[in-house]
Design an enzyme around this catalytic site. Structure first.
Site, PDB file in Angstrom:
ATOM      1  CG  HIS A 214      -4.770  -3.376  -0.170  1.00 52.34           C
ATOM      2  ND1 HIS A 214      -4.622  -2.542  -1.211  1.00 52.34           N
ATOM      3  CD2 HIS A 214      -4.534  -2.829   0.831  1.00 52.34           C
ATOM      4  CE1 HIS A 214      -4.078  -1.401  -0.810  1.00 52.34           C
ATOM      5  NE2 HIS A 214      -3.700  -1.858   0.657  1.00 52.34           N
TER       6      HIS A 214
ATOM      7  CB  SER B 118      -0.779  -0.080   1.286  1.00 53.88           C
ATOM      8  OG  SER B 118      -2.158   0.583   0.987  1.00 53.88           O
TER       9      SER B 118
ATOM     10  CG  ASP C  88      -5.773  -3.774  -4.059  1.00 53.53           C
ATOM     11  OD1 ASP C  88      -6.498  -2.755  -3.486  1.00 53.53           O
ATOM     12  OD2 ASP C  88      -4.341  -3.510  -3.535  1.00 53.53           O
TER      13      ASP C  88
END
Ligand SMILES: *[C@@H]1O[C@H](CO)[C@@H](O)[C@H](O)[C@H]1NC(C)=O
Ligand SMILES: *[C@@H]1O[C@H](CO)[C@@H](O)[C@H](O)[C@H]1NC(C)=O
Ligand SMILES: *[C@@H]1O[C@H](CO)[C@@H](O)[C@H](O)[C@H]1NC(C)=O
Ligand SMILES: *[C@@H]1O[C@H](CO)[C@@H](O)[C@H](O)[C@H]1NC(C)=O
Ligand SMILES: *[C@@H]1O[C@H](CO)[C@@H](O)[C@H](O)[C@H]1NC(C)=O
Ligand SMILES: *[C@@H]1O[C@H](CO)[C@@H](O)[C@H](O)[C@H]1NC(C)=O
Length: 490
Positions: free
Chosen positions: A455, A166, A430
């Site tokens: 994710h 991320s 994601d």
């Protein structure tokens, strides 16, 4: 919220705080449910302001070490902390630890400034938040690495590999870009590389994921529920029954901000579930880990009552898992948390810091501005901009955010980033992949696309039941690391 990276004490991101602003993507912070023995906190004396060499002020930054697998002369693996509390559980588990064992790597994790226990300033006043930026965070990494090389007497030429998922995945790639002499290679998972004020694509990917998992019926029922919700919110007579249906903590009494806040928290039930669909997050203690898109779609498609009643059932199901008695939806309640400047407050979930970074660097607002999504149109960009201004001051208006976003893309290159030996991993469901790299440009910058995963899936500990694509991706990342560790040039 946006999120990546998304991380907070017990609060899953559905919990207090991280809600409206989206799933920023955080790797959720682990209550250590399995009681793994984890390494202790360690502290590094870090500079406050890397842009001013003459400013000698320092603070204590938290980090963790796992030296169990280190073989002298081996590489160093650096897990980059992100927009939440750094978890020591990552020091003993996760795919990177498996790679570390294979390569005899020394492992560190450095917590990101302003999050968790790493407090560069006394509080989070707007004045102090000026020391919070991705550039300062990259300089923290470099300063830390240089000091650790000395502390552990690492031989000259020791190769460092950065890992992150991320926002920290972006940092891993940007670290390689800006400090190529400090880091030999990077594994960048689910990294958004393009700053963008209006990230309306997020809900489009959520919609695609809903359709891919559960077909048009689910999508159409969500759309019908939100259409009916918007209709009833416009009708005063319906406010009281709606409050009961959705178990609102405070009665609904109109107002655009409360409406945006309410509708976006209901959309968020789906957003958060898609972002983490079937990730192996149980080891982190995520209470909603077994709620998947198909669980929600089952309720939406086969539940009792109207589509709106079914949406209420989805809300009730997630409230039950989270242990919430009522839905705390008001704009004021959100703002009270975001305005909390104390690091010690129970409301400090990382949200004040992260939203500041979005207002000041990235944008990434998960708005309802896309046409092709079923969640209505009641949380437009103006709502997110209003939050920036209400939380940090009127200076943070849309012109400011747009200029900040443009500057970020100039600084790092957006999708045109020029790096070598960085692997980008994206998962088809994601929503963050929409801000990531789309295709492999050369063998030095491979993009691994993992069909069917969400994710940061590749970072979690492996399980027998993982999709074959995910298993293959982990093996391929392992082979890339092995190959790159053989290369000697910068
Ligand atoms: C490093 O991780 C391994 C694998 O989980 C674990 O067995 C070991 O105890 C850890 N070492 C430290 C110092 O935490
Ligand atoms: C939002 O609703 C709450 C509870 O009904 C109310 O106290 C508050 O004034 C409303 N906020 C706005 C901005 O109207
Ligand atoms: C999810 O797990 C909780 C307990 O951890 C359990 O009570 C619940 O029934 C499970 N839900 C589903 C859909 O499996
Ligand atoms: C934002 O603020 C600046 C400076 O105060 C002003 O010049 C600009 O017009 C404002 N932009 C918007 C969209 O309100
Ligand atoms: C992820 O990678 C695949 C394969 O290169 C690509 O088709 C897909 O569009 C990518 N998603 C994004 C936007 O990163
Ligand atoms: C992804 O997986 C699904 C289901 O397994 C399959 O139908 C689809 O064709 C795959 N897509 C790609 C791009 O491989």
């Amino acid at each position: 919220m946006l999120l990546l990276f998304l991380t907070v004490l017990l609060v899953s991101e559905f919990g207090a705080g991280l809600r409206r602003h989206g799933h920023h993507g955080l790797l959720l912070p682990p209550p250590n449910v399995h009681n793994y023995p984890v390494p202790p906190d360690q502290w590094f004396t870090q500079k406050l302001d890397h842009s001013q060499p003459g400013d000698l002020r320092t603070w204590q930054q938290r980090y963790f070490t796992n030296d169990t697998f280190y073989r002298p002369g081996g590489p160093v693996f650096l897990m980059i902390g992100g927009e939440g509390t750094a978890s020591p559980v990552w020091m003993v588990t996760g795919s990177w630890i498996e790679y570390a064992e294979e390569h005899g790597a020394l492992c560190f994790q450095l917590e990101h400034r302003f999050y968790g226990k790493s407090h560069p300033t006394e509080d989070m006043s707007v004045k102090n938040l000026r020391y919070l930026s991705s550039e300062q965070a990259l300089a923290d990494l470099a300063t830390f690495s240089a000091a650790m090389a000395e502390k552990h007497a690492l031989p000259e030429g020791t190769k460092w590999v950065a890992f992150g998922g991320s926002y920290p995945g972006s940092l891993a790639a940007w670290y390689r870009l800006k400090y190529p002499h400090m880091v030999h290679a990077a594994v960048s998972s689910s990294a958004p590389l393009v700053a963008k004020t209006n990230f309306y694509e997020f809900l489009e990917v959520v919609s695609d994921a809903v359709k891919a998992e559960s077909g048009d019926t689910c999508y159409n029922n969500i759309a019908a529920a939100f259409t009916e919700l918007e209709k009833q919110l416009a009708d005063k007579e319906r406010w009281r029954p709606l409050g009961k249906l959705f178990r609102l903590c405070d009665p609904y009494a109109g107002s655009d901000l409360n409406t945006s806040s309410l509708v976006s928290s209901l959309a968020d039930l789906f957003e958060g579930t898609v972002q983490y669909n079937r990730d192996n997050r149980e080891f982190e203690g995520a209470k909603d880990a077994n709620i998947t898109v198909s669980t929600l779609c089952h309720l939406m498609s086969d539940g009792a009552g109207s589509p709106l009643d079914r949406l209420a059932a989805v809300n009730a199901a997630l409230m039950a898992v989270r242990g919430d008695k009522c839905l705390d939806y008001t704009y004021k309640s959100e703002m009270d948390k975001m305005r909390q400047e104390s690091f010690d407050s129970p409301d400090n979930t990382g949200m004040r810091q992260w939203i500041y970074q979005t207002c000041n660097e990235f944008g990434w607002y998960q708005t309802s501005d896309a046409e092709s999504q079923p969640f209505g149109h009641r949380f437009p960009l103006a709502f997110s901009v209003q939050q920036c201004m209400d939380a940090y001051g009127t200076k943070f208006n849309q012109s400011f955010i747009d200029a900040a976003v443009a500057a970020t893309n100039v600084r790092y290159g957006g999708r045109g980033i020029r790096v070598r030996r960085v692997v980008f991993i994206n998962g088809s469901i994601d929503p963050w992949h929409a801000m990531g790299l789309t295709a492999t440009r050369s063998r030095h910058v491979p993009v691994i696309y993992v069909n069917g995963t969400a994710h940061c899936a590749n970072m979690y500990p492996s399980r027998d039941e993982d999709l074959p694509e995910l298993k293959a991706a982990r093996r391929r990342i392992g082979r890339l690391i092995a190959r790159w560790l053989q290369e000697d040039d910068q």
